[in-house]
Design an enzyme around this catalytic site. Structure first.
Site, PDB file in Angstrom:
ATOM      1  N   HIS A 100      28.778 -16.447  -4.175  1.00 40.35           N
ATOM      2  CA  HIS A 100      29.078 -17.437  -5.125  1.00 40.35           C
ATOM      3  C   HIS A 100      28.830 -18.744  -4.117  1.00 40.35           C
ATOM      4  CE1 HIS A 100      32.693 -14.918  -6.723  1.00 40.35           C
ATOM      5  NE2 HIS A 100      31.502 -14.726  -7.517  1.00 40.35           N
ATOM      6  N   ARG A 138      27.271  -9.349 -18.629  1.00 35.12           N
ATOM      7  CA  ARG A 138      28.541 -10.044 -18.273  1.00 35.12           C
ATOM      8  C   ARG A 138      28.889 -10.871 -19.393  1.00 35.12           C
ATOM      9  NH1 ARG A 138      30.057 -13.966 -14.736  1.00 35.12           N
ATOM     10  NH2 ARG A 138      32.207 -13.788 -14.026  1.00 35.12           N
ATOM     11  N   CYS A 198      28.468  -7.286  -4.794  1.00 36.10           N
ATOM     12  CA  CYS A 198      27.840  -7.802  -3.656  1.00 36.10           C
ATOM     13  C   CYS A 198      27.296  -9.341  -3.743  1.00 36.10           C
ATOM     14  CB  CYS A 198      26.613  -7.032  -3.456  1.00 36.10           C
ATOM     15  SG  CYS A 198      25.287  -7.237  -4.828  1.00 36.10           S
ATOM     16  N   ALA A 256      25.283 -10.055  -6.984  1.00 35.87           N
ATOM     17  CA  ALA A 256      26.119 -10.163  -7.936  1.00 35.87           C
ATOM     18  C   ALA A 256      26.942 -11.451  -8.262  1.00 35.87           C
ATOM     19  CB  ALA A 256      27.343  -9.020  -8.156  1.00 35.87           C
TER      20      ALA A 256
HETATM   21  S1  SF4 Z   1      35.530 -16.319 -13.365  1.00 31.47           S
HETATM   22 FE1  SF4 Z   1      35.307 -14.720 -12.095  1.00 31.47          FE
HETATM   23  S2  SF4 Z   1      34.168 -14.815 -10.285  1.00 31.47           S
HETATM   24 FE2  SF4 Z   1      35.395 -15.991 -11.240  1.00 31.47          FE
HETATM   25  S3  SF4 Z   1      35.854 -13.942 -11.988  1.00 31.47           S
HETATM   26 FE3  SF4 Z   1      35.487 -14.367 -13.411  1.00 31.47          FE
HETATM   27  S4  SF4 Z   1      35.038 -12.663 -13.091  1.00 31.47           S
HETATM   28 FE4  SF4 Z   1      34.638 -13.073 -11.354  1.00 31.47          FE
END
Ligand code: SF4
Ligand code: SF4
Lengths: 484, 512
Positions: free
Chosen positions: A197, A97, A63, A66
């Protein structure tokens, strides 16, 4: 057993028709637009994208929250990012992440912490603005070295009519102009991470650039200043990229946003060139800086030696001979390493096939790295790509590559079952499905807890990891001998 | 150059190479505009003080590093416990991506779950269409025998009515009229994941039982509650019941879905409580709930149906397991099997052999309220002092129960329960009143780093160690494993503390 191009295309067509059969008619019609294959010479991949996921199909997407908290803002290490709303979203995205950073966590850095307003029923009923104010006050007392605060909205915020902008303004004033950024990235906005984003980029424009005195820091610009945009330093990716840019004579003044700081964001308008890795998540702010500050931007790709080489030259082309020579020097310096890596792994990987399904830039960007190792990507797709991503993808994929946008769990499983690639690269939700099926797998979001994969140092690790996935002895043992 | 094709190093060692270290220093010096080192150190030291602790405990609004998750996560856990059941979460899709990732990171297994993918238009008009289409799609694609519906906070805030939506969906033909679609509202802003487990489980029972007449028999139901060790624990529970030869039903058993083999086939569904078993469970004589705080509403509902409900609080160790077995024995009228009595003796034996290493050691622990009660009891039994027992999702009633355990043991003097506190509170406790060992989930590693206290991993989630969930922590056998895990950590810490040659290694003993 390898198919001719015509056979491959026919197989893809049949396969798509077959998976569509499982859906109710209305759904099949909609999903059909997202499945296709690349035809040589076309300017896109023949699929529709950036459209709402269908309910109940098991989309892999996340979403907007995120996209903002998890991708863009979360890695800014010296700010505190409040997951504003109930406890869940912040909990699940807590430190998962792998945005590496250097700093003393809890004191001057906050990247691997989970700050939440932990909404209770009364906050939903009466609103959470008062609570948010108090949270900011408590942050100021307990975390005095924070350089700023962001408010990452979870679903309820936009639904209950809270005014987080007013709270942010008020508190910023109270704390002597501290950077406080309200972000309207509620999870129901848009169709995926992607809008998150965009919203996060806009928040930087409105609440950092437009509100900061450009001379806040004593900063001496040089003709060789660049900013790395759209590298989240997963497993250290931005570091193994930065080192190359510095070696060729450039000065990296900011990292967006892996291992980044608010000061770096604030100083970026002084850069001579923005170099953009993840186009999807940060093209917005790059365009804005181009319009407003006249900073050109250039996309680059630091996966695998072929693309790195081309990218170093492309970046250098924006500068004088000193930098151009620097790029050649860097390319020459690392050639021995890449030759040795390829000599070691290519014989073990040559001809192996790969299917990808990832976010951002990776469904296309990593293809060159596989090809450097002699491997073929036979299927790829984006979790939250737009048409401009699929257009860019045409420069990477071969004729007859299967393309699946916002793939569903069912489709992906069936595609892999039929095509039987030697490797699948996707996310944690997919990993164990395919491994159970006996298909080697690498997580291509988190690098499966390895990395970095960017740059020359990263390519060596990438090659090692793909080899260990595909050539692991366990895959020969999945079927019991008495069952063979 | 750092890499060598013959010896490729990754993030662990790569960034310690001098060119990277130099790069980090330059980045910090020239671009980060960070606070000076002295300032950082001054604040860091201040955070270790009693003064900071008081400010930290005075927090009223901010939560930092909580040890709890949101309701729908627990609802998904409960749904997975029923045979061929697909969890369906009505609301935003991002949440579902998070639950699936969260479980997969813990169990190292796939977790199937769908969302109704509500977006902005659903926020305005409600999510009925999403439910109608979502049920139809999920039903056709994944062929579940049951779809268990819960909600994200989005659907709750806009007030979607699951019962009505599901009825309408059936009228519109999304799924057949008689198809089983139990549901539960699981607002994320109430309680935690254990509340969601409770609500969803009650939703399934209500769905079947409210249409039925109870015809009591002699069988016993067992409900485990939300449990990170479910794979190992459920196998252990089934073994215990079969040793008794007791007629029993495990109500909600996700242990097989999260324990499928790698043999070339992906099984989306495996094991779990069947519909017939759920229906039959109404007739049981009694239900044993292993985690009372995880099943508060469910317990009440079952009791209303006329069954005796025995609510336990994650019993562990000798006395805890004794109590569990004696309850089974009492309810079934069957004697405690000799095999289990022998296991008890073996656990006793192990404790007697090793208790000198645990006796008097100070522990800090945090996690779900039931697990905390069980562990506290076991530690007191071992002669350890659980001085800080903290639970983010435990309330005052929970704290009173922990206090009762403290009061019943001489080792409980000076121990405290901390309801509704988080891991940043725990950090202050560990600095101002240090302990020998910390017990908690993966996030405890940050406390291990900051406070220098060794971490024993227990609870949910465990992301950074593999396969712990495959082993039980329940029963005498499970307790033995907990004992060994704690001892290992104690010995590791002792070895690490005595390893310096010609300085401390006289104590680096070969026999402990
Ligand atoms: S850099 Fe990306 S937004 Fe861009 S992908 Fe990575 S995992 Fe996602
Ligand atoms: S949006 Fe609500 S339901 Fe979804 S993960 Fe966050 S807290 Fe949980």
């Amino acid at each position: 057993m390898s198919l001719t191009l015509e056979e491959t295309k026919q197989r893809n067509t049949d396969l798509i028709a077959e998976v569509l059969k499982v859906y109710p008619e209305k759904t099949a019609k909609k999903r059909a637009k997202h499945l296709g294959q690349y035809e040589e010479g076309k300017s896109d991949c023949d699929v529709k994208s950036n459209i709402k996921s269908l309910p109940g199909v098991m989309t892999i997407r996340g979403c907007a929250y995120a996209g903002s908290k998890g991708v863009v803002w979360g890695p800014i290490k010296d700010m505190i990012h409040i997951s504003h709303g109930p406890v869940g979203c912040g909990q699940y995205s807590w430190a998962s992440r792998r945005n590496y950073y250097i700093g003393t966590t809890g004191i001057d850095s906050f990247g691997t912490m989970q700050f939440t307003s932990d909404f209770q029923e009364k906050d939903i009923v009466f609103g959470g603005d008062k609570k948010l104010e108090k949270i900011m006050d408590e942050i100021e007392v307990l975390f005095p070295l924070n350089k700023g605060i962001t408010v990452q909205s979870e679903c309820p915020i936009g639904l209950i009519g809270d005014d987080i902008e007013a709270v942010s303004k008020k508190k910023s004033k109270e704390y002597g102009g501290k950077t406080i950024v309200p972000v309207r990235c509620e999870g129901f906005r848009g169709v995926s991470q992607s809008l998150g984003h965009h919203i996060a980029n806009d928040a930087i424009r409105d609440w950092v650039f437009d509100k900061t005195d450009p001379n806040k820091h004593e900063f001496q610009a040089t003709p060789y200043d660049v900013a790395i945009i759209g590298d989240y330093n997963i497993g250290g990716d931005a570091w193994s990229s930065r080192i190359l840019l510095e070696e060729m004579g450039l000065r990296v003044i900011a990292q967006w946003s892996g291992d980044g700081t608010i000061a770096e964001l604030e100083n970026t308008p002084k850069a001579k060139l923005n170099v953009l890795h993840c186009y999807r998540s940060m093209n917005y702010i790059s365009r804005h800086m181009e319009e407003k500050y006249g900073i050109p931007w250039v996309e680059y790709n630091f996966f695998g030696p072929s693309k790195i080489e081309a990218s170093l030259r492309e970046i250098a082309s924006h500068f004088d001979d000193k930098i151009k020579e620097g790029a050649e020097r860097v390319i020459a310096k690392y050639r021995k390493l890449t030759d040795a890596v390829i000599a070691k792994f290519k014989p073990r990987l040559e001809g192996k096939t790969v299917m990808l399904f990832v976010g951002g830039l990776r469904p296309r960007h990593v293809i060159g790295a596989y090809e450097d190792l002699g491997m073929n990507v036979v299927g790829t797709g984006y979790e939250f790509g737009h048409n401009d991503d699929y257009q860019r993808t045409t420069h990477y994929v071969k004729d007859g590559t299967l393309i699946y946008d916002d793939v569903t769990g069912y489709e992906f499983e069936k595609f892999v079952e039929k095509i039987q690639p030697d490797l699948v690269g996707s996310g944690i939700k997919e990993k164990y499905v395919f491994q159970k099926m006996g298909v080697p797998f690498r997580q291509m979001h988190s690098w499966d807890y390895s990395g970095p994969y960017h740059g020359y140092d990263g390519f060596a690790i990438f090659a090692r990891d793909m080899d260990m996935a595909i050539n692991s002895p366990v895959w020969a043992l999945t079927k019991a001998p008495w069952k063979k | 150059m750092s890499q060598d094709a013959e010896k490729i190093i990754d993030h662990e060692m790569l960034f310690r190479e001098p060119e990277y270290v130099e790069m980090f220093d330059n980045k910090k010096k020239n671009f980060e505009f960070a606070f000076p080192l002295e300032k950082m150190e001054e604040v860091r030291d201040w955070t270790k003080t009693m003064e900071y602790r008081e400010k930290n405990f005075a927090r009223e609004a901010l939560t930092v590093n909580p040890a709890k998750a949101c309701q729908p996560l627990g609802a998904v856990f409960a749904a997975v416990g029923f045979a061929k059941t697909l969890p369906f979460v009505h609301g935003s899709q991002g949440c579902v991506a998070y639950y699936r990732s969260h479980f997969s990171r813990h169990f190292k297994e796939p977790t199937s779950c769908v969302s109704s993918s509500m977006t902005e238009d659903a926020a305005v008009f409600g999510g009925l269409n999403n439910m109608v289409d979502g049920l139809a799609n999920a039903y056709n694609m994944y062929k579940p025998e049951m779809i268990a519906v819960s909600t994200t906070c989005m659907a709750e805030v806009i007030g979607d009515d699951l019962g009505a939506f599901i009825r309408t969906s059936k009228q519109k033909g999304s799924v057949p009229e008689e198809y089983d679609t139990p549901y539960a509202h699981t607002p994320a802003f109430v309680g935690s994941h254990i509340t969601g487990y409770d609500n969803a489980l009650k939703g399934v029972l209500t769905h079947f039982w409210d249409k039925q007449e109870r015809v009591p028999n002699e069988s016993i139901n067992f409900i485990g509650g939300f449990d990170g060790n479910v794979v190992g624990n459920m196998a252990e529970i089934r073994r215990i019941f079969s040793l008794f030869g007791a007629d029993h039903t495990v109500v909600c058993d996700p242990s097989e879905v999260w324990n499928t083999p790698t043999d070339g086939e992906f099984r989306m569904y495996d094991g779990g409580t069947t519909k017939d078993e759920v229906k039959g469970a109404l007739n049981a004589k009694a239900t044993i709930s292993f985690q009372g705080f995880s099943t508060e509403k469910t317990n009440k509902y079952i009791a209303e149906k006329g069954q005796e409900v025995v609510a336990l609080y994650h019993p562990m160790g000798i006395a805890g397991t004794d109590q569990f077995l004696m309850e089974i024995s009492r309810l079934t009228g069957k004697p405690i099997p000799l095999a289990l009595e022998k296991e008890r003796g073996r656990l006793m034996d192990a404790i007697a052999d090793s208790s000198a290493h645990i006796h008097g050691k100070k522990f800090a622990l945090y996690g779900d309220p039931d697990l905390m009660l069980g562990l506290t009891g076991f530690l007191l039994e071992l002669g350890a002092e659980p001085v800080h027992v903290l639970s983010t999702n435990g309330g005052d009633d929970w704290a009173a129960k922990v206090q009762a355990l403290f009061d019943a043991s001489p080792f409980g003097a000076g121990c405290h329960a901390y309801p509704k506190k988080d891991l940043w509170h725990m950090r202050s406790l560990l600095f101002t009143e240090p302990v020998d060992l910390l017990v908690g989930n993966t996030y405890g590693k940050y406390l291990e780093r900051d406070c220098g206290v060794p971490l024993v991993r227990m609870g949910f989630p465990i992301f950074d160690r593999h396969h712990h969930h495959r082993f039980p922590i329940w029963g005498y056998e499970g307790s033995l494993r907990v004992l060994v895990t704690i001892l290992d950590e104690i010995f590791e810490a002792l070895d690490a503390n005595t390893i310096i040659t010609a300085k401390t290694d006289y104590s680096y003993d070969i026999i402990r």
